[in-house]
Design an enzyme around this catalytic site. Structure first.
Site, short mmCIF file in Angstrom:
data_model
loop_
_atom_site.label_atom_id
_atom_site.label_comp_id
_atom_site.label_asym_id
_atom_site.label_seq_id
_atom_site.Cartn_x
_atom_site.Cartn_y
_atom_site.Cartn_z
N CYS A 27 35.75 40.95 45.43
CA CYS A 27 34.89 40.73 43.99
C CYS A 27 33.41 40.93 44.29
O CYS A 27 32.62 41.05 43.40
CB CYS A 27 35.42 39.43 43.30
SG CYS A 27 34.61 38.12 44.40
N HIS A 29 25.27 24.12 40.91
CA HIS A 29 25.93 25.33 40.39
C HIS A 29 26.43 25.98 41.38
O HIS A 29 25.66 26.38 42.58
CB HIS A 29 25.15 26.12 39.34
CG HIS A 29 25.98 27.40 39.10
ND1 HIS A 29 26.94 27.43 38.34
CD2 HIS A 29 25.87 28.67 39.56
CE1 HIS A 29 27.27 28.83 38.14
NE2 HIS A 29 26.65 29.45 38.93
N HIS A 72 32.41 30.25 39.84
CA HIS A 72 33.23 30.19 38.65
C HIS A 72 34.93 30.06 39.54
O HIS A 72 34.81 30.45 40.61
CB HIS A 72 33.25 30.97 37.61
CG HIS A 72 31.81 30.98 36.96
ND1 HIS A 72 30.76 31.66 37.28
CD2 HIS A 72 31.61 30.42 35.68
CE1 HIS A 72 29.73 31.66 36.44
NE2 HIS A 72 30.19 30.83 35.32
N ASP A 122 43.04 34.19 38.77
CA ASP A 122 43.71 35.62 39.45
C ASP A 122 43.75 35.39 41.03
O ASP A 122 43.75 36.42 41.58
CB ASP A 122 42.70 36.67 38.67
CG ASP A 122 41.40 36.23 39.20
OD1 ASP A 122 41.03 35.47 39.97
OD2 ASP A 122 40.82 37.27 38.67
N ARG A 154 41.26 31.29 42.02
CA ARG A 154 40.24 32.25 42.84
C ARG A 154 38.88 31.46 42.61
O ARG A 154 38.23 31.38 41.53
CB ARG A 154 40.04 33.69 42.58
CG ARG A 154 39.02 34.20 43.10
CD ARG A 154 39.09 35.74 43.21
NE ARG A 154 38.89 36.17 41.49
CZ ARG A 154 37.91 36.51 40.77
NH1 ARG A 154 36.56 36.53 41.56
NH2 ARG A 154 37.73 36.73 39.55
N CYS A 197 35.38 31.91 42.90
CA CYS A 197 34.12 32.67 43.04
C CYS A 197 32.93 31.99 43.20
O CYS A 197 32.38 31.53 42.32
CB CYS A 197 34.31 33.61 42.07
SG CYS A 197 33.18 35.14 42.45
#
Length: 305
Positions: A222, A259, A262, A266, A275, A277
């Site tokens: 990704c 932060h 996310h 999947d 996952r 990310c």
């Protein structure tokens, strides 16, 4: 250590100094007037006392020079008995020291300010002669009455917060600051840990709290580091993110509220189907062979199963 500062209405001056790390306690009162305890009405009727804030501070965390530098940011040092709309002898400016050893540091700052303005300061510089605590309703007045009058601009009550932000930005860098504090996203395939699979753990770049292990990292393609789960026993904060016309689950660190990225449903089924990310810029990697040295020795057991 203790220092007494007068600078207009003591409501605002107390709130202003309460924000700084190293300030242990503050108290408002009436100082360096006749040697008798006055009432607020008597002070307003020109008893001769100055509205003053007694500041107890830890010099290991904040020096007297730092306190005085901040003091001069919120006073008019050239005006006599006038600060903003506050007029009268009780609103005069003054630095009243409790310990003779403080004088040399005070004098150095005082001289610098006179050189800066090119004029003699109207700020009294003297030992504390007396200090009488003000009535209880004056203590922390602006905390009790947020809309109460104050001659100090509201933005100055957030000075420590702004200083803290700037210190953090310098410490971790612009990109990491924007990602962790403002929920920015680094460009895909540019992060330090995207194509990186060394043995160790990943911690929050802001707080150092452990977040992920290399054991749970995988190549998702990704463009950002992907993990199947956080380190066992470590909880993350999850919130609904509706930005950019999407509905996603945002992931933040539990302690620092940084932060991180996310989480999506999947991921590999064999590892739970998630996952995570995560932005490289929100992480700092601790190699396995440096876990003890960096204070994360307890996490070596993750790799011994």
């Amino acid at each position: 250590m203790t220092i007494y500062l007068a600078g207009g209405c003591f409501w605002g001056l107390q709130k202003y100094f309460d924000q700084f790390p190293g300030v242990r306690a503050t108290e408002v009162g009436y100082a360096n007037g006749p040697d008798s305890a006055p009432t607020y009405r008597e002070v307003c009727d020109s008893s001769g006392h100055a509205e003053t804030v007694k500041i107890e501070y830890d010099p290991k965390e904040i020096s007297l020079r730092e306190l005085l530098d901040k003091y001069f940011l919120v006073i008019d040092p050239l005006s006599v008995n006038k600060q903003g709309n506050d007029r009268g002898i009780q609103y005069r400016t003054g630095i009243y020291y409790a310990d003779q050893s403080q004088l040399s540091e005070i004098q150095a700052v005082y001289d610098e300010q006179e050189a800066k303005y090119g004029a003699k300061l109207a700020v009294e510089l003297a030992p504390i002669q007396n200090f009488y605590s003000a009535e209880e309703y004056h203590q922390k007045y602006l905390d009790k009455n947020p809309d109460g009058y104050c001659h100090i601009p509201q933005k100055m009550f957030h000075l420590a917060e702004e200083e803290s932000k700037e210190t953090l930005r310098k410490k971790i860098g612009d990109l990491s600051y924007e990602v962790t504090q403002n929920a920015a996203t680094e460009r895909p395939f540019t992060g330090e840990y995207d194509d990186f699979f060394e043995k160790g753990i990943y911690v929050d770049i802001v707080s150092g709290e452990p977040l992920f292990s290399s054991l749970d990292k995988f190549d998702s393609g990704c463009g950002w580091p992907a993990f199947s789960k956080p380190i066992e026993g470590k909880e993350l904060k999850e919130t609904t993110d509706r930005s950019h016309g999407m509905v996603r689950t945002e992931v933040r660190s539990a302690q620092a509220n940084s932060h991180l990225g996310h989480v999506f449903p999947d991921g590999p089924r064999e590892t739970g189907g998630l996952r995570y990310c995560i932005n490289s810029a929100s992480l700092r990697f601790i190699p396995y062979d440096k876990l003890e040295e960096e204070g994360y020795g307890e996490y070596k057991k993750l790799f011994e199963r």
